[in-house]
Scaffold this active site. Structure first.
Site, PDB file in Angstrom:
ATOM      1  N   ASP A  91     -13.109  14.614  25.593  1.00 33.36           N
ATOM      2  CA  ASP A  91     -13.103  13.150  25.481  1.00 33.36           C
ATOM      3  C   ASP A  91     -14.305  12.510  26.175  1.00 33.36           C
ATOM      4  OD1 ASP A  91     -10.579  13.593  24.324  1.00 33.36           O
ATOM      5  OD2 ASP A  91      -9.556  13.323  26.234  1.00 33.36           O
ATOM      6  N   GLU A 265      -7.893   6.055  17.154  1.00 29.19           N
ATOM      7  CA  GLU A 265      -7.932   5.960  18.617  1.00 29.19           C
ATOM      8  C   GLU A 265      -9.368   6.057  19.120  1.00 29.19           C
ATOM      9  OE1 GLU A 265      -5.338   9.148  19.675  1.00 29.19           O
ATOM     10  OE2 GLU A 265      -6.735  10.715  19.071  1.00 29.19           O
TER      11      GLU A 265
END
Length: 593
Positions: A91, A265
């Site tokens: 991430d 997302e």
């Protein structure tokens, strides 16, 4: 303890009182002096083995990576490897101030949290430390392995010369939060808890002084499993809080709601040529992962999908392709040297059984933004191991304190007085149990077993290669059957291997225990002599793991044969992390010999 020199004079006085000759006194004096000198000069002699103690002493840790991909594709002078961060560094988010680049990644239940890296050229990275390094910032004491810190986003605001890191902390009642600093190398503020739901928040600072937060949230009406939305709020920079009543859904479902897209997302907003670009992950973080982009004339939308989406994905490629990299997505963009854009994103390198043990790693690609929309160069083709370096950059990875990649060796004697940033704890500070000394690392045992969902006394390094070995020397003499220390290879509290020394009755044993779905089985054990150091070794070649030991100068002996790394993969254990290699001790062992 009395001073040896004082003892020497006391002995001389007593001998004189008893009428001993001067020659005898001289001989005794010389002998005592020699003993004192030998003792003084051998106390810190690295060749003298310390006696085993109830607190395990670890030394001479050596981790070596040996992946075939890096032997197959050696670097040329103008190349560097991607992933740029191997192992569980997922991430990624990136920002810049001048020619300084900063990158952060997720850390889940690891402590300290949110590793932060700095670079001048996007190739050579140094770890500055961690953004969340205090218990007041990080509340993961009772966090599951894949809870804790999700998807941190870092951004520099030139209008107030401040760096912000915003994230979701699924632990301790924190939720969405932001911290800030003027200098990422000098520590971060206490958290500002943010009053909105959902995950994956990021900030956007417009050049007119306004600020916004975008994040994943539930849609107004859920139409199918995985249906999510992207929401935006205006953000108050004075009070570090969203402005109530300013929220708006700007993407419902994804690029095309009629096709039931899932898990939109990880949103980021960028501004270029007076247009606003919203880039998001779509498809979930596994095999269907991708990156998509939208455009608008206004920061708050409406946003229209680009005509060609996704702009990054590996999901459409053959499953059995050579040198496979998969799950590409969850990206962030930055303008690099010479105006060339780059994107960082997560991906995985599965082993020969298509299992993921090294976790989701941080990759990089150049991005072509010469047209209206950004496009990852080669992002829809099979990802390659090597990239061309920006002009004028020299590859110094693994040198001068820069983070290594490719096949590298990491050695640690633990005598530097400060732990390397690659060592992490689980759910609690390293300083609570780990102490670096002149002789090595003392790991004070907690009365907590590795299966517990609370802070444990284990110092972890991420597994960074599919093929690797890790060896360490341990001095340890357990005092009871509840005492155990050694190596733990762990995917989560309910899936791991323990390779350690313990006691039963008046004998001492080295054992290998496999735990799958919280059910433990002892695969092998051997009686050992604990009055001398033991060398422990774990090695893997893809899915095949072996555990070996050596006493004194003897060669390594395998214990338990070849075992499967399946329980160290996310395929079997589930979750979002990668496998960890830990130096572990406990005074509350649940092992039953």
């Amino acid at each position: 303890m009395n001073n040896p020199i004082q003892n020497l004079f006391l002995h001389k006085r007593n001998f004189r009182a008893q009428g001993f000759s001067k020659k005898l006194l001289l001989a005794i004096s010389l002998t005592c002096s020699l003993f004192f000198l030998i003792t003084a000069f051998t106390q810190d002699d690295p060749g003298v083995k310390p006696a085993p103690t109830a607190t395990p002493l670890f030394s001479n840790y050596i981790y070596q990576g040996d992946d075939d991909i890096y032997k197959k594709y050696p670097l040329k002078a103008d190349e560097f490897y991607s992933p740029i961060l191997q192992g569980c560094y997922p991430d990624p988010s990136i920002t810049k101030k001048g020619d300084d680049y900063y990158l952060v990644v997720s850390s889940f239940a690891f402590f300290p949290g949110v590793p932060i890296f700095h670079s001048k050229d996007l190739v050579n990275w140094k770890q500055l430390g961690h953004v969340l390094d205090r218990t007041s910032q990080l509340k993961v004491e009772r966090s599951g392995m894949s809870a804790g810190i999700y998807a941190p986003s870092i951004l520099y605001n030139k209008l107030n010369d401040t760096f912000y890191m915003i994230t979701t902390q699924i632990a301790g009642g924190m939720g969405n939060m932001v911290v800030k600093t003027k200098d990422p190398a000098k520590g971060w503020s206490e958290p500002y808890k943010l009053k909105f739901d959902g995950i994956d928040p990021s900030l956007f600072f417009d050049d007119n002084g306004k600020a916004y937060v975008v994040h994943n949230d539930a849609p107004e009406k859920e139409l199918y499993t995985g249906h999510r939305a992207i929401k935006i709020w205006e953000y108050d920079l004075v009070n570090d809080q969203i402005i109530p009543g300013t929220d708006k859904i700007i993407v419902n479902g994804g690029v095309d709601l009629s096709k039931h897209p899932i898990w939109i997302e990880a949103p980021h907003i960028y501004k270029k040529n007076n247009k606003y670009y919203l880039m998001c992950a779509e498809g979930g973080t596994g095999g269907a992962h991708s990156e998509v982009v939208f455009i608008s004339d206004n920061a708050k939308g409406p946003y229209v999908p680009a005509p060609k989406n996704p702009i990054l994905s590996q999901r459409h490629l053959p499953a059995k392709r050579v040198d496979k990299v998969d799950w590409a997505g969850h990206a962030d963009l930055v303008e690099g040297p010479g105006g060339q854009y780059y994107g960082v994103f997560l991906g995985i390198r599965p082993n020969e059984k298509d299992r993921v043990n090294t976790g989701r790693e941080t990759y990089m690609l150049p991005v072509d933004w010469s047209g209206e929309f950004p496009i990852f160069e080669g992002g829809l083709e099979p990802l390659k191991a090597k990239l061309k370096m920006p002009a004028g950059v020299k590859n110094n990875t693994g040198k001068q304190g820069f983070f290594p990649n490719g096949n590298f060796t990491f050695k640690d004697s633990f005598t530097a007085g400060k732990l390397d940033y690659r060592w992490i704890g689980l759910r609690g500070p390293r300083e609570g149990f780990a102490t670096a000394t002149t002789k090595g690392l003392l790991v004070k045992p907690y009365a907590v077993d590795v299966k517990s969902v609370e802070p444990i006394s284990a110092l972890f390094q991420r597994q960074q290669h599919n093929n690797f070995s890790a060896t360490v020397t341990m001095n340890y003499k357990p005092g009871s059957e509840k005492d155990l220390a050694g190596i733990v290879c762990l995917q989560k509290e309910s899936y791991h291997y323990v390779f350690g020394v313990t006691k039963k009755d008046d004998a001492y044993y080295l054992l290998l225990q496999r735990t799958e779905d919280n059910v433990s089985t002892i695969l092998a054990k051997v009686k050992i002599d604990v009055n001398r150091p033991i060398d422990l070794k774990v090695a893997a070649k893809g899915d095949d793991y072996t555990f070996s030991y050596a006493l004194g100068d003897k060669k390594f002996t395998n214990l338990g044969g070849t075992v499967s790394g399946d329980i160290l993969s996310t395929n079997v254990a589930k979750g979002f992390t990668g496998a960890l290699i830990g130096l572990y001790s406990t005074s509350a062992s649940q092992v039953k010999l």
